[in-house]
Design a protein around this motif. Structure first.
Motif, PDB file in Angstrom:
ATOM      1  N   LYS A 160      27.615  31.384 -11.422  1.00 49.87           N
ATOM      2  CA  LYS A 160      27.325  30.263 -10.687  1.00 49.87           C
ATOM      3  C   LYS A 160      26.746  30.413  -9.638  1.00 49.87           C
ATOM      4  N   THR A 161      25.563  29.775  -9.159  1.00 47.71           N
ATOM      5  CA  THR A 161      24.592  30.134  -8.082  1.00 47.71           C
ATOM      6  C   THR A 161      24.670  28.939  -7.178  1.00 47.71           C
ATOM      7  N   ASN A 162      25.115  29.137  -5.810  1.00 41.07           N
ATOM      8  CA  ASN A 162      24.825  28.221  -4.900  1.00 41.07           C
ATOM      9  C   ASN A 162      23.909  28.562  -3.919  1.00 41.07           C
ATOM     10  N   MET A 163      22.562  28.616  -4.013  1.00 37.99           N
ATOM     11  CA  MET A 163      21.742  29.308  -3.042  1.00 37.99           C
ATOM     12  C   MET A 163      20.754  28.284  -2.457  1.00 37.99           C
ATOM     13  N   ASN A 164      20.825  28.152  -1.115  1.00 35.84           N
ATOM     14  CA  ASN A 164      19.542  27.320  -0.557  1.00 35.84           C
ATOM     15  C   ASN A 164      18.499  28.472  -0.243  1.00 35.84           C
ATOM     16  N   PHE A 165      17.474  28.130  -0.945  1.00 29.96           N
ATOM     17  CA  PHE A 165      16.413  29.113  -0.651  1.00 29.96           C
ATOM     18  C   PHE A 165      15.686  28.992   0.698  1.00 29.96           C
ATOM     19  N   ASN A 166      15.994  28.026   1.374  1.00 27.80           N
ATOM     20  CA  ASN A 166      15.742  27.670   2.764  1.00 27.80           C
ATOM     21  C   ASN A 166      16.207  28.335   3.864  1.00 27.80           C
ATOM     22  N   GLU A 167      17.266  28.804   3.607  1.00 24.14           N
ATOM     23  CA  GLU A 167      18.202  29.648   4.464  1.00 24.14           C
ATOM     24  C   GLU A 167      17.839  31.282   4.332  1.00 24.14           C
ATOM     25  N   GLU A 177      14.359  34.462   4.695  1.00 21.56           N
ATOM     26  CA  GLU A 177      13.334  34.366   4.964  1.00 21.56           C
ATOM     27  C   GLU A 177      12.577  35.672   4.161  1.00 21.56           C
ATOM     28  N   ARG A 178      11.281  35.517   3.464  1.00 20.36           N
ATOM     29  CA  ARG A 178      10.623  36.623   2.952  1.00 20.36           C
ATOM     30  C   ARG A 178       9.952  37.629   3.885  1.00 20.36           C
ATOM     31  N   ILE A 179      10.341  38.779   4.039  1.00 21.23           N
ATOM     32  CA  ILE A 179       9.910  39.593   4.899  1.00 21.23           C
ATOM     33  C   ILE A 179       8.723  40.302   4.539  1.00 21.23           C
ATOM     34  N   LYS A 180       8.668  41.112   3.286  1.00 15.71           N
ATOM     35  CA  LYS A 180       7.538  41.905   2.883  1.00 15.71           C
ATOM     36  C   LYS A 180       7.567  42.203   1.269  1.00 15.71           C
ATOM     37  N   THR A 181       6.788  42.631   0.630  1.00 12.77           N
ATOM     38  CA  THR A 181       6.865  43.165  -0.587  1.00 12.77           C
ATOM     39  C   THR A 181       7.171  44.665  -0.637  1.00 12.77           C
ATOM     40  N   LEU A 182       8.244  45.155  -1.504  1.00 12.22           N
ATOM     41  CA  LEU A 182       8.636  46.079  -1.591  1.00 12.22           C
ATOM     42  C   LEU A 182       8.064  46.965  -2.787  1.00 12.22           C
ATOM     43  N   GLY A 183       7.727  46.435  -3.793  1.00 10.69           N
ATOM     44  CA  GLY A 183       7.256  46.825  -5.112  1.00 10.69           C
ATOM     45  C   GLY A 183       6.451  45.679  -5.844  1.00 10.69           C
ATOM     46  N   VAL A 191       8.993  42.942  -5.914  1.00 10.92           N
ATOM     47  CA  VAL A 191      10.260  43.112  -5.442  1.00 10.92           C
ATOM     48  C   VAL A 191       9.861  42.751  -4.054  1.00 10.92           C
ATOM     49  N   VAL A 192      10.782  41.699  -3.422  1.00 13.81           N
ATOM     50  CA  VAL A 192      10.334  41.260  -2.035  1.00 13.81           C
ATOM     51  C   VAL A 192      11.681  41.424  -1.190  1.00 13.81           C
ATOM     52  N   LEU A 193      11.345  41.973  -0.017  1.00 15.48           N
ATOM     53  CA  LEU A 193      12.604  42.166   1.171  1.00 15.48           C
ATOM     54  C   LEU A 193      12.961  40.707   1.651  1.00 15.48           C
ATOM     55  N   LEU A 194      14.339  40.382   1.661  1.00 17.16           N
ATOM     56  CA  LEU A 194      14.594  38.912   1.804  1.00 17.16           C
ATOM     57  C   LEU A 194      15.921  39.109   2.987  1.00 17.16           C
ATOM     58  N   LYS A 224      21.436  39.476   6.998  1.00 15.22           N
ATOM     59  CA  LYS A 224      21.720  40.259   5.832  1.00 15.22           C
ATOM     60  C   LYS A 224      20.446  40.312   4.985  1.00 15.22           C
ATOM     61  N   LEU A 225      20.183  41.898   4.728  1.00 14.05           N
ATOM     62  CA  LEU A 225      18.932  42.004   3.933  1.00 14.05           C
ATOM     63  C   LEU A 225      19.178  42.114   2.510  1.00 14.05           C
ATOM     64  N   TYR A 226      18.330  41.606   1.441  1.00 11.97           N
ATOM     65  CA  TYR A 226      18.441  41.966   0.191  1.00 11.97           C
ATOM     66  C   TYR A 226      17.041  41.971  -0.446  1.00 11.97           C
ATOM     67  N   ALA A 227      17.099  42.695  -1.532  1.00  8.11           N
ATOM     68  CA  ALA A 227      15.838  43.005  -2.294  1.00  8.11           C
ATOM     69  C   ALA A 227      15.815  42.020  -3.607  1.00  8.11           C
TER      70      ALA A 227
END
Length: 368
Positions: free
Chosen positions: A53-60, A62-68, A75-78, A85-88
């Protein structure tokens, strides 16, 4: 330097053994560890059967930069705006996936990433899709690719190669115990964490295996002979790739290489390679026992299984349980200046994510 084109911890916490530490790995230690692996497999099976189950609001976010970048997307740093908190975020384009007939592989990758939990593999935090893309959200591993560090260093000194090799062996043992064949082991698919430990990533070619499979996939220099010859194969292909990885870590280049892929395949099928003079006798012996064209004589496949690795002379003095619990001091720790530091990754041009107004290929991604 040769160049090639082409997270989480177990739910019940660190593994603990009541067995005494020995030089090598005893049958008692392996027996206790097998019980631990059974628990991890039970966790994997339970997660595999659950509908995510996914409850994600993309507006929350921020895309930082492309990692690959790759064949199907990037793959984008989020960053989560509120928590920082940072994600790939792996962004895969539906159209490219469908055209290259990779829908099944993509769905498999999603379910596998949702289900695996091991110290030396990445995992999925959550996933979602929109009209044009599918998205995998994973923890950000800031140390960059092993390939990047190998390219910078030329080759790894033996203590570092041994440190990385032991983690790859444990990761493959876990995946195989869960009936998963990985099929794409190479330095580009291994990330280094800020602590210096590694995480295997990119499970696009990974699948649950019962018996044998015949799909031709992977990176040419890392393909096993039985895969090239279309004989049907099993987990043996991962151990062959591990042998190629070990060689490349210690030499700076793979054992089988030619400008023409067909000549590379000829060398692989013939098992023809030459160790550098810098390889000591124990390392040569280990590689010789892995890069066996005859799988009945290949380490990891024979009766001794993974114990053939854990008790090999080249790993003498290594404490496998300390490695598993990340208690061994890494010989190398990537430079990391703090949250959001991406200096361990190559630079890429950022491109906007343009979503179509209507849902594309909806039927193909119904199960996503």
């Amino acid at each position: 330097m040769y160049s090639r084109k082409g997270l989480g911890t177990p739910k019940e916490g660190p593994y603990r053994s009541d067995a005494d530490v020995h030089d090598g790995y005893t049958e008692q230690q392996q027996e206790q560890y097998s019980k631990y692996l059974k628990k991890l497999k039970s966790d994997f099976d339970e997660s595999w059967c659950k509908k995510s189950k996914t409850n994600m609001n993309f507006n929350e976010y921020e895309r930082i930069k492309t990692l690959g970048t790759g064949a199907f997307g990037r793959v984008v740093l989020l960053k989560h705006v509120k928590s920082s908190k940072l994600y790939a975020m792996k962004v895969l384009e539906k159209e490219k996936i469908v055209k290259m007939r990779q829908v099944e592989h993509t769905l498999y990758e999603k379910r596998i990433l949702e289900s695996i939990r091991f110290p030396f593999t990445v995992c999925m935090e959550f996933s979602f899709k929109d009209n044009s893309y599918v998205y995998f959200i994973m923890p950000f591993v800031p140390g960059g690719e092993m390939f990047t560090h190998l390219r910078r260093m030329g080759k790894f000194e033996e203590p570092l190669a041994k440190f990385y090799a032991s983690q790859v062996i444990l990761a493959l043992e876990y995946l195989h115990f869960c009936n998963l064949v990985y099929r794409d082991l190479k330095p580009e698919n291994i990330l280094i964490d800020k602590t210096g430990y590694l995480k295997i990533t990119d499970f696009g070619f990974c699948k649950i295996l019962q018996g044998r499979t015949w799909t031709l996939c992977g990176t040419p220099e890392y393909l096993a002979p039985e895969l090239i010859l279309s004989k049907g194969y099993g987990f043996s292909v991962d151990w062959w790739s591990f042998g190629v990885l070990l060689f490349e870590m210690c030499a700076g280049y793979p054992p089988f290489y030619a400008n023409d892929p067909m000549k590379t395949y000829e060398k692989i099928v013939g098992g023809k390679y030459r160790c550098p003079s810098s390889f000591n006798s124990d390392l040569r012996d280990l590689i010789r026992n892995i890069l066996q064209v005859d799988i009945t004589h290949r380490f990891g496949v024979m009766k001794g299984g993974v114990m053939d690795y854990k008790n090999h002379k080249w790993f003498r003095g290594l404490e496998w349980e300390c490695i598993l619990n990340c208690r061994t001091q890494p010989p190398f720790v990537p430079k990391y200046r703090g949250p959001g530091d991406t200096t361990n990754f190559d630079r890429y041009d950022d491109e906007p994510i343009k979503t179509a107004s209507r849902c594309q290929y909806d039927a193909d991604f119904t199960d996503f």
